[in-house]
Design a protein around this motif. Structure first.
Motif, mmCIF file in Angstrom:
data_model
loop_
_atom_site.group_PDB
_atom_site.id
_atom_site.type_symbol
_atom_site.label_atom_id
_atom_site.label_comp_id
_atom_site.label_asym_id
_atom_site.label_seq_id
_atom_site.Cartn_x
_atom_site.Cartn_y
_atom_site.Cartn_z
ATOM 1 N N HIS A 29 5.755 -1.268 -2.282
ATOM 2 C CA HIS A 29 6.081 -0.468 -3.458
ATOM 3 C C HIS A 29 6.871 -1.289 -4.464
ATOM 4 O O HIS A 29 6.629 -1.216 -5.678
ATOM 5 N N ALA A 49 2.643 3.461 -10.026
ATOM 6 C CA ALA A 49 2.711 3.114 -8.606
ATOM 7 C C ALA A 49 3.881 3.838 -7.938
ATOM 8 O O ALA A 49 4.905 3.241 -7.599
ATOM 9 N N ARG A 59 1.786 7.023 -3.878
ATOM 10 C CA ARG A 59 0.523 6.356 -4.176
ATOM 11 C C ARG A 59 0.414 5.042 -3.416
ATOM 12 O O ARG A 59 -0.655 4.693 -2.902
ATOM 13 N N THR A 60 1.519 4.328 -3.317
ATOM 14 C CA THR A 60 1.526 3.088 -2.554
ATOM 15 C C THR A 60 1.182 3.346 -1.100
ATOM 16 O O THR A 60 0.364 2.640 -0.492
ATOM 17 N N PHE A 119 4.303 -3.539 -6.173
ATOM 18 C CA PHE A 119 3.313 -2.821 -6.990
ATOM 19 C C PHE A 119 3.923 -2.270 -8.277
ATOM 20 O O PHE A 119 3.200 -1.968 -9.220
ATOM 21 N N LYS A 120 5.237 -2.144 -8.326
ATOM 22 C CA LYS A 120 5.893 -1.646 -9.539
ATOM 23 C C LYS A 120 6.049 -2.735 -10.598
ATOM 24 O O LYS A 120 6.467 -2.439 -11.720
#
Length: 313
Positions: free
Chosen positions: A201, A176, A180-181, A204-205
Motif C-alpha cells: 500500500h 490506491a 483496493r491494495t 502503490f500510493k
C-alpha cells in the motif's frame, strides 16, 4: 521519465519503518542510485522481486537464508527506492543490464539468483548476457512467457498507452486505498498479513513507483528470452504455486523443458506471492536447488525429477 523523482517513495519518510531498514544501502550504478539490502555471510545469493514490488517482498525470506549465506535483495530500476531510468532502458535487456551494473558496483558474485515473477526473467536474461554467472537460478511463479494468442498485442499496447498518459500513475496512486491494495493482492491468489499489505500500500500510493512498474510492463518482450532459454548454463528451478492466478502453473514446465536439467517444484495451496506466504518452504527449495547445482557442478550429482516443496503440501 514522466513522473518526477519527488513522486517516488522517499526512504527517510516512506521507508522510516521499512523491514530490515538497518540492512539497507544505496549503490551508484548504471547512472542510477539503487536501493539494496544485504545480510548474512558466505557465498552471495541475489534476490530479484517482481513487477510492482520491492525488497520488502523478501522480508521474511532474507533472514532465513542469511543464516547460511550472504543474501542481497535489490529494488529493480523504477521500483521502490531505486531511481527510474529512461523509458528506452526499461526493456528486459535494459533492466538486466542496469541490474548487472548494480551487481558489479556492489562487488557481488551471485552463486544463486532467486527471482519472483518478472524478477526471474531478469535473472535469466542477466545470465544469458554473461552479466552474471550463477550456478543456479530459482524462479518463483516466473513470468517467462509472452501473452499467447490474438490478444497478445492488445496487452502490450494497453501497457504503453497507460504509461504515456501522465495521469495514469497519479490516478492509480490517488485511488490506491488499503482495501483496493488488498484486493489486488488477493486477486493474485495470495493472502498476506496486514504488515505485508501495508508495504504494498505504501508503494502503490506513490505515482513514481507506479510509473516504474508501468514502464517495465510497457517495455517487456519475452519472446527473445524464450528463444534463448536453451542456451542457459545455470541450473534452472522453476517453482509453480497451484493457486497462482497470475502465471499459469503449467507455464513452468514449458519453460523448464527448454533448459538442460531444468526442474519444476510445485507448491500447493499458495498463490503468486508464495514466497511471502510460506518463506520457510521457499527457503528450503532455494537451498536444495543450490545444493543440487553445486553437486552437479562438481560432477557428483545431478538434478532429477520434479519435487514437491517441503512443508507446502
Amino acid at each position: 521519465m514522466i513522473v518526477a523523482d519527488r513522486d517516488k517513495p522517499n526512504f527517510d519518510k516512506d521507508g522510516a519503518h521499512w523491514p530490515h531498514r538497518s540492512a539497507s544501502t544505496f549503490v551508484e550504478a548504471g547512472g542510477l542510485t539503487f536501493h539494496a539490502q544485504t545480510m548474512g555471510e558466505g557465498e552471495d545469493f541475489l534476490l530479484l522481486h517482481g513487477t510492482g514490488a520491492s525488497t520488502h517482498s523478501f522480508r521474511a525470506l532474507m533472514p532465513i537464508l542469511a543464516k547460511t549465506v550472504r543474501v542481497t535483495a535489490v529494488d529493480l530500476p523504477g521500483h521502490g527506492f531505486t531511481e527510474t531510468p529512461l523509458f528506452t532502458q526499461m526493456t528486459l535487456p535494459g533492466v538486466a543490464a542496469l541490474t548487472g551494473a548494480f551487481v558489479e558496483a556492489a562487488g557481488l558474485k551471485p552463486a544463486v539468483i532467486v527471482g519472483h515473477s518478472a524478477g526471474a526473467a531478469v535473472a535469466i536474461r542477466m545470465a544469458l548476457d554473461s552479466l552474471v554467472a550463477p550456478r543456479a537460478i530459482v524462479g518463483f511463479n516466473a513470468s517467462l512467457q509472452p501473452y499467447a494468442g490474438a490478444a497478445a498485442p492488445i496487452f502490450s499496447t494497453l501497457a504503453r498507452l497507460l504509461f504515456v498518459n501522465p495521469l495514469t500513475p497519479r490516478v492509480f496512486a490517488a485511488t490506491a486505498s488499503r482495501r483496493r491494495t488488498e484486493k489486488l493482492l488477493t486477486d493474485t491468489g495470495s493472502t498476506l498479513d496486514a504488515e505485508g499489505v501495508g508495504y504494498y500500500h505504501t508503494l502503490f500510493k506513490k505515482p513514481g513507483h507506479v510509473n516504474g512498474a508501468l514502464a517495465m510492463m510497457a517495455g517487456w518482450n519475452l519472446a527473445p528470452l524464450q528463444e534463448d532459454l536453451p542456451q542457459l548454463k545455470a541450473q534452472l528451478t522453476l517453482v509453480a504455486a497451484s493457486g497462482d492466478r497470475t502465471i499459469p502453473p503449467s507455464a513452468a514446465a514449458q519453460s523448464a523443458g527448454k533448459v538442460a536439467g531444468g526442474r519444476v517444484v510445485r507448491m500447493k495451496g499458495l498463490g503468486h506471492l508464495a514466497h511471502e506466504e510460506d518463506p520457510e518452504a521457499a527457503a528450503a527449495i532455494i537451498l536444495e536447488a543450490a545444493q543440487l547445482a553445486a553437486a552437479a557442478q562438481e560432477g557428483s550429482g545431478r538434478a532429477d525429477e520434479p519435487l514437491s516443496a517441503p512443508g507446502s503440501g
